[in-house]
Motif scaffolding. Structure first.
Motif, short mmCIF file in Angstrom:
data_model
loop_
_atom_site.label_atom_id
_atom_site.label_comp_id
_atom_site.label_asym_id
_atom_site.label_seq_id
_atom_site.Cartn_x
_atom_site.Cartn_y
_atom_site.Cartn_z
N TYR A 156 19.93 -1.26 -40.41
CA TYR A 156 18.64 -0.74 -40.00
C TYR A 156 18.46 0.69 -40.45
CZ TYR A 156 21.24 1.26 -36.04
OH TYR A 156 22.13 1.92 -35.27
N ILE A 157 17.23 1.15 -40.39
CA ILE A 157 16.90 2.52 -40.77
C ILE A 157 16.20 3.15 -39.59
CG2 ILE A 157 15.49 3.95 -42.30
CD1 ILE A 157 15.84 1.72 -44.41
N LEU A 165 11.40 7.94 -43.73
CA LEU A 165 11.29 6.49 -43.77
C LEU A 165 10.47 6.05 -44.98
CD1 LEU A 165 11.75 3.72 -42.39
CD2 LEU A 165 9.56 4.05 -41.27
N GLN A 166 9.32 6.69 -45.15
CA GLN A 166 8.45 6.31 -46.28
C GLN A 166 9.17 6.48 -47.61
OE1 GLN A 166 5.92 4.64 -45.97
NE2 GLN A 166 5.38 5.02 -43.86
N LEU A 169 11.62 3.60 -47.93
CA LEU A 169 10.90 2.35 -48.17
C LEU A 169 10.38 2.34 -49.60
CD1 LEU A 169 8.76 1.78 -44.95
CD2 LEU A 169 11.00 0.88 -45.52
N GLY A 170 9.87 3.48 -50.03
CA GLY A 170 9.31 3.58 -51.38
C GLY A 170 10.35 3.28 -52.43
N MET A 171 11.54 3.84 -52.25
CA MET A 171 12.58 3.62 -53.24
C MET A 171 13.22 2.25 -53.10
SD MET A 171 14.49 7.26 -53.79
CE MET A 171 14.98 7.48 -52.09
N GLY A 172 12.78 1.50 -52.09
CA GLY A 172 13.31 0.15 -51.91
C GLY A 172 14.66 0.13 -51.22
N LEU A 174 16.28 -0.80 -48.10
CA LEU A 174 15.83 -1.60 -46.97
C LEU A 174 16.99 -2.34 -46.32
CD1 LEU A 174 12.67 -3.31 -48.47
CD2 LEU A 174 12.71 -1.52 -46.75
N PRO A 175 16.82 -2.69 -45.07
CA PRO A 175 17.82 -3.50 -44.40
C PRO A 175 18.12 -4.77 -45.20
CG PRO A 175 16.22 -2.76 -42.81
CD PRO A 175 15.73 -2.31 -44.15
N MET A 177 20.18 -4.85 -47.72
CA MET A 177 20.70 -4.55 -49.05
C MET A 177 22.11 -4.00 -48.98
SD MET A 177 17.42 -3.02 -50.88
CE MET A 177 16.14 -4.15 -51.40
N TYR B 92 5.55 4.95 -56.02
CA TYR B 92 6.52 4.06 -55.39
C TYR B 92 5.85 3.02 -54.50
CZ TYR B 92 10.71 6.62 -56.77
OH TYR B 92 11.73 7.17 -57.47
N SER B 93 4.75 3.41 -53.87
CA SER B 93 4.13 2.45 -52.98
C SER B 93 2.66 2.80 -52.81
CB SER B 93 4.85 2.43 -51.62
OG SER B 93 4.16 3.22 -50.70
N ILE B 97 3.37 9.61 -50.85
CA ILE B 97 3.99 10.78 -50.24
C ILE B 97 3.60 12.03 -51.01
CG2 ILE B 97 6.16 11.88 -49.58
CD1 ILE B 97 7.40 9.08 -49.63
N ARG B 127 13.87 -4.34 -56.14
CA ARG B 127 13.20 -3.20 -55.54
C ARG B 127 11.78 -3.00 -56.05
NH1 ARG B 127 14.74 1.63 -56.00
NH2 ARG B 127 15.52 1.38 -58.11
N TYR B 272 6.92 -0.12 -42.04
CA TYR B 272 8.30 -0.63 -42.10
C TYR B 272 8.30 -2.14 -41.98
CZ TYR B 272 13.27 -0.85 -40.60
OH TYR B 272 14.61 -1.10 -40.47
N LYS B 275 6.72 -3.72 -45.06
CA LYS B 275 7.60 -3.62 -46.22
C LYS B 275 8.74 -4.64 -46.13
CE LYS B 275 9.09 -2.04 -50.08
NZ LYS B 275 9.47 -0.77 -50.65
N LEU B 276 9.28 -4.81 -44.95
CA LEU B 276 10.37 -5.78 -44.78
C LEU B 276 9.89 -7.18 -45.13
CD1 LEU B 276 12.18 -4.66 -41.50
CD2 LEU B 276 12.95 -4.45 -43.86
N GLN B 279 9.54 -7.49 -48.82
CA GLN B 279 10.85 -7.57 -49.44
C GLN B 279 11.42 -8.98 -49.30
OE1 GLN B 279 12.44 -4.81 -51.09
NE2 GLN B 279 13.50 -6.60 -51.89
#
Lengths: 212, 675
Positions: A156-157, A165-166, A169-172, A174-175, A177, B92-93, B97, B127, B272, B275-276, B279
């Motif tokens: 988890y993060i 967090l962003q 998440l942006g760089m991918g 994620l839980p 991995m 990135y998304s 940011i 990714r 979050y 995104k999950l 993914q």
């Protein structure tokens, strides 16, 4: 302290409303089961005036412990045993009543002193978290504490710091991995898939991994 | 990563070697009114290379309206019809940011592109696909370009494109942008493109029902699907909220209630959760369309990379690079050999004497003569300076910088130095402007944009103005203090000390969050000569376009000041100040001119060096290095940081430099250092 399981459940409910939702008190009518309310009053966990139920310091402390046990149980089921969300909830409800203080500390340490529960709610900190006893055997740990060459699966993060967090998440990141630690000083460098990513300690502290 | 400055990445009129396909337009670069093709994707996935291949690199670089982020535009001809092509900054998304990411999103949403090329890295499908899914979900006309197929193949990654296309529901193209492989296939897909993607990912029932409710409140027309807008609203994307507030007016109140009601059920931010889910969908796709044999080999590149990022080996490597790349190549070769050749031989002995004679013989008034060929004349000072001094020094610097940049070394240096930079309120990310500042502080000040927060941008700008000497300045200072290792050492220590001290204090004083550092490390690569030359060339072009006019203006200013005698008064006013530093009156000139061109101050010192003691020279060199930025840098500071901040910095630096000079003079005298 010995109080019934039903009373413990009620303390949890009180914690959510009074402490986490910052309401300060709760209407006695909302609590229903008067026997349990009576038990809590008798054991000096709560006070009642004008139908408003409030914590005594003792009750507050007690419910904090129960919440902590519940959320630790959730973490254990979620991160290590990979139990699904529905099952996790019901199992955690049973777990929380049988975890003793010593066991609680061991679980907390194994899980790397988690700061949130799987739903994102804050984990009340225990003595072990404050002392942060270094032990070698642990299953979950923040990425910043992994050694070079260790592998881990992100469980988890921490989501409190929105910006960090962003970025992750942006760089991918994620839980689920798998990461390999390439280096930890002066910056934390880890490999994820075919990419290497460098982060500072602040961000690395937010990533929790199960060591594999 | 914002490593290479966007504006210089692709701007050259590159040799038309890759013009096999009929894809570029005439040199006119106006793409108004054309249907648009937009390139989008993470940083470092090769967007710009693909952009070059599509447009033939006839490009205009422009600021995105109202911002400082630059984007590249070009034209491309498909099936006899011209399209405008836009290369957006790395993203990135959909929830941005950085400022650059915001612009990329704006381009996506506002330009109403005919086709969106989502460029992704074949090595990192896992990714990259979530963003593809998000774009497709938003109803955008997406073609997924899977780049770097060659590198993926080396790693044992195989991709089943038929399956991938089927599962994504949009066209996909394998690509090796460096060689141009796949461009023709892409052209084919562009020709035949018709929007038909209708893929929809279902989220859990709470989110889905909230999305439906929000959708029904959205009455206006949007460039992306209402579903996508609703999802962005739920993720609390500021820009979307602002836009919907504007468009829907009162209805936003209702929408807000729906959002807040849903959010009460979640302790995690919805970004979050969403995104999950994306993914998970991406992983599902990959599980059938990608085979990863995972050839695990520690290549020599990986070994070098690890040596670069470990402090024990990394710091020596840094010094080797600085010594050869900067000192030997730029300092000794560029500022020494080349400058001597061009300034001394070409201009000093040939062009200037001939021109001077010509002007003196043919132009009547002495003041006009002076304007052109006088001591501070347009040609003798302005042009000579730009071509004879700047060209070799800055040129060699940019060449070295481009080579270093293209190897992928800079991100590694960033992570190595992040901890140190944190102490002065910056992150490892600031390495790029700081190193670039050793070439040209003006350009570096522009590049401070890549810093994440305003606080970092301000600190970086201040340090560049105060304590980072540019290459032209370095060249002259090395020349003055050469043969005096102790003096050079004192100079170096004092400058470093002030760099750290002011950074540290600024970090203490300025409000705002601590900087944070995160960076993707691109693989190490052998730089391609053509790409390095292109980059160097475009930076030089930029330099001459932006800076050269300022030298001309400076020449005219100095000339007119002299004409009306204003100079003398300013100089006289400066005498007591330089005397305080223990310097003779003549040194005042060096300081005054130092403002017009930073190194000229140092050069002025060079002229009178024989009459100065070593202590005086050291004090002067230190003060001049710290002393106010040159006029070009000040202009850019004003443009980037605003008039107030820039002037504050200017006056601070002015007083601080003299204060340090005075203190240093006293210390050296008291210690009786026999420099």
């Amino acid at each position: 302290m010995n109080i019934s399981e039903a009373a413990q459940e009620m303390l949890e409910k009180l914690w959510l409303e009074i402490v986490e939702d910052k309401k300060g008190f709760i209407d006695v009518k909302k609590l229903g089961n008067t026997n349990v309310v009576k038990e809590l009053a008798k054991t000096r966990c709560i006070t009642k005036s004008d139908n408003r139920v409030r914590f005594t310091p003792k009750g507050r402390n007690e419910s904090r412990k129960i919440i902590r046990r519940h959320r630790l149980a959730e973490r254990l089921l979620h991160d290590v045993l990979e139990v699904g969300e529905d099952e996790m909830e019901s199992a955690a409800c049973k777990f929380e009543h049988i975890i003793s203080e010593g066991v609680e500390e061991s679980i907390c340490t194994l899980l790397g002193h988690p700061k949130i529960c799987p739903h994102g709610k804050p984990m009340p900190q225990g003595k072990c978290c404050r002392e942060r006893k270094k032990i070698t055997e642990r299953i979950v740990s923040s990425l910043s504490e992994l050694k070079k060459g260790q592998y881990g699966k992100i469980v988890y993060i921490l989501t409190k710091n929105h910006k960090n967090l962003q970025k992750l998440l942006g760089m991918g990141v994620l839980p689920g991995m798998t990461v390999e630690i390439i280096q930890r000083y002066p910056s934390h460098v880890f490999q994820i898939g075919q990419t290497q990513i460098a982060v500072d300690t602040d961000i690395a502290n937010d990533i929790y991994v199960r060591i594999i | 990563m914002g490593l290479s400055m966007k504006r210089t990445k692709t701007t050259s009129k590159k040799i038309k070697e890759e013009s096999k396909h009929q894809c570029h337009g005439p040199v006119s670069e106006n793409i108004e009114g054309l249907e648009k093709i937009v390139l989008i994707g993470n940083p470092n996935v090769g967007k710009s290379l693909i952009f070059n291949k599509l447009t033939g690199a006839y490009v205009t670089v422009s600021n995105y309206p109202g911002t400082t982020v630059t984007i590249d535009k070009g034209k491309c001809k498909i099936d006899g019809k011209y399209y405008g092509v836009i290369d957006s900054p790395g993203m990135y998304s959909l929830i941005p940011i950085t400022e650059e990411e915001r612009i990329a999103k704006f381009i996506l949403l506002k330009e109403r592109p005919k086709i969106v090329l989502h460029v992704i890295d074949a090595k990192n499908l896992e990714r990259m696909l979530p963003l593809s899914l998000q774009l497709i979900e938003a109803g955008l006309p997406v073609i997924v370009v899977v780049n770097m197929m060659d590198e993926a193949k080396e790693l044992g990654i195989k991709i089943d494109f038929i399956d991938l296309e089927k599962r994504l529901g949009v066209p996909t193209v394998p690509m090796v942008a460096t060689t141009g492989e796949g461009i023709n296939k892409l052209m084919g897909k562009l020709k035949r493109y018709s929007l038909k993607n209708k893929r929809q990912i279902t989220f859990n029932k709470f989110i889905e029902s909230s999305v439906k409710e929000i959708e029904s409140c959205l009455k206006r027309d949007y460039s992306i699907s209402k579903r996508a807008i609703s999802l962005l609203l739920l993720q609390k994307d500021d820009d979307t909220i602002r836009m919907v507030k504007e468009e829907e007016g009162k209805r936003y109140g209702r929408i807000n209630i729906i959002i807040e009601t849903l959010l009460q059920n979640y302790s995690h931010p919805l970004s979050y959760i969403i995104k999950l889910r994306l993914q998970r969908e991406a992983n599902k796709i990959i599980s059938t369309s990608m085979i990863n044999v995972d050839i695990k080999k520690h290549t020599i590149k990986e070994k070098i990379s690890r040596a670069m990022i470990s402090p024990i080996t990394g710091i020596p490597i840094l010094f080797v690079i600085l010594y050869f790349g900067l000192y030997q190549f730029v300092g000794v070769f560029g500022a020494g050999t080349l400058v001597d050749l061009i300034e001394g031989t070409l201009f000093g002995d040939k062009i200037n004497p001939i021109l001077t004679d010509f002007v003196r013989d043919n132009i009547p008034f002495e003041s006009i003569q002076d304007l052109i060929v006088g001591e501070y004349g347009l040609v003798t000072l302005g042009v000579t300076y730009a071509i004879a001094i700047i060209f070799p020094i800055v040129g060699t610097f940019f060449l070295a910088f481009s080579i270093i940049e293209d190897t992928g070394y800079l991100p590694r240096l960033s992570l190595l130095i992040d901890r140190l930079f944190k102490k002065i309120g910056l992150s490892g990310r600031a390495v790029i402007p700081m190193v670039l500042g050793l070439g040209c502080d003006t350009m570096a000040t522009m590049v401070t944009r890549t810093q994440e927060t305003k606080r970092e941008r301000v600190i970086a700008t201040l340090l560049l103005a105060l304590a980072v000497p540019c290459s032209a300045q370095l060249g002259v200072i090395f020349a003055i203090l050469s043969g005096q290792p102790l003096a050079l050492f004192v100079w170096f220590i004092v400058i470093m000390f002030n760099f750290v001290l002011i950074g540290f204090l600024a970090a203490k004083i300025l409000p705002g969050d601590k900087p944070s550092f995160y960076m993707e490390l691109p693989p190490l690569r052998l730089p391609k000569i053509s790409n390095v030359l292109t980059k160097t060339y475009t930076r030089m072009v930029w330099y001459f376009k932006e800076i050269f006019p300022l030298f001309i203006i400076a020449s005219v200013l100095i000339w007119s000041f002299q004409l009306v005698g204003l100079f003398k008064y300013i100089l006289k006013g400066l005498y007591p100040v330089v005397n305080l530093l223990g310097l003779p009156d003549e040194a005042a000139k060096a300081f005054l001119f130092g403002f017009f061109r930073r190194d000229y101050g140092a050069a002025g010192l060079f002229e009178i060096q024989n009459s100065l003691t070593m202590v005086q020279l050291t004090v002067a060199a230190v003060t001049l290095t710290l002393f106010v930025p040159c006029i070009a840098q000040l202009m850019i500071m004003i443009k980037e940081r605003g008039l107030k901040t820039a002037l504050l910095m200017f006056f601070f630096v002015l007083f601080y430099a003299f204060a340090i000079g005075m203190v240093l003079n006293q210390i050296l005298l008291v210690l009786g250092v026999g420099l």
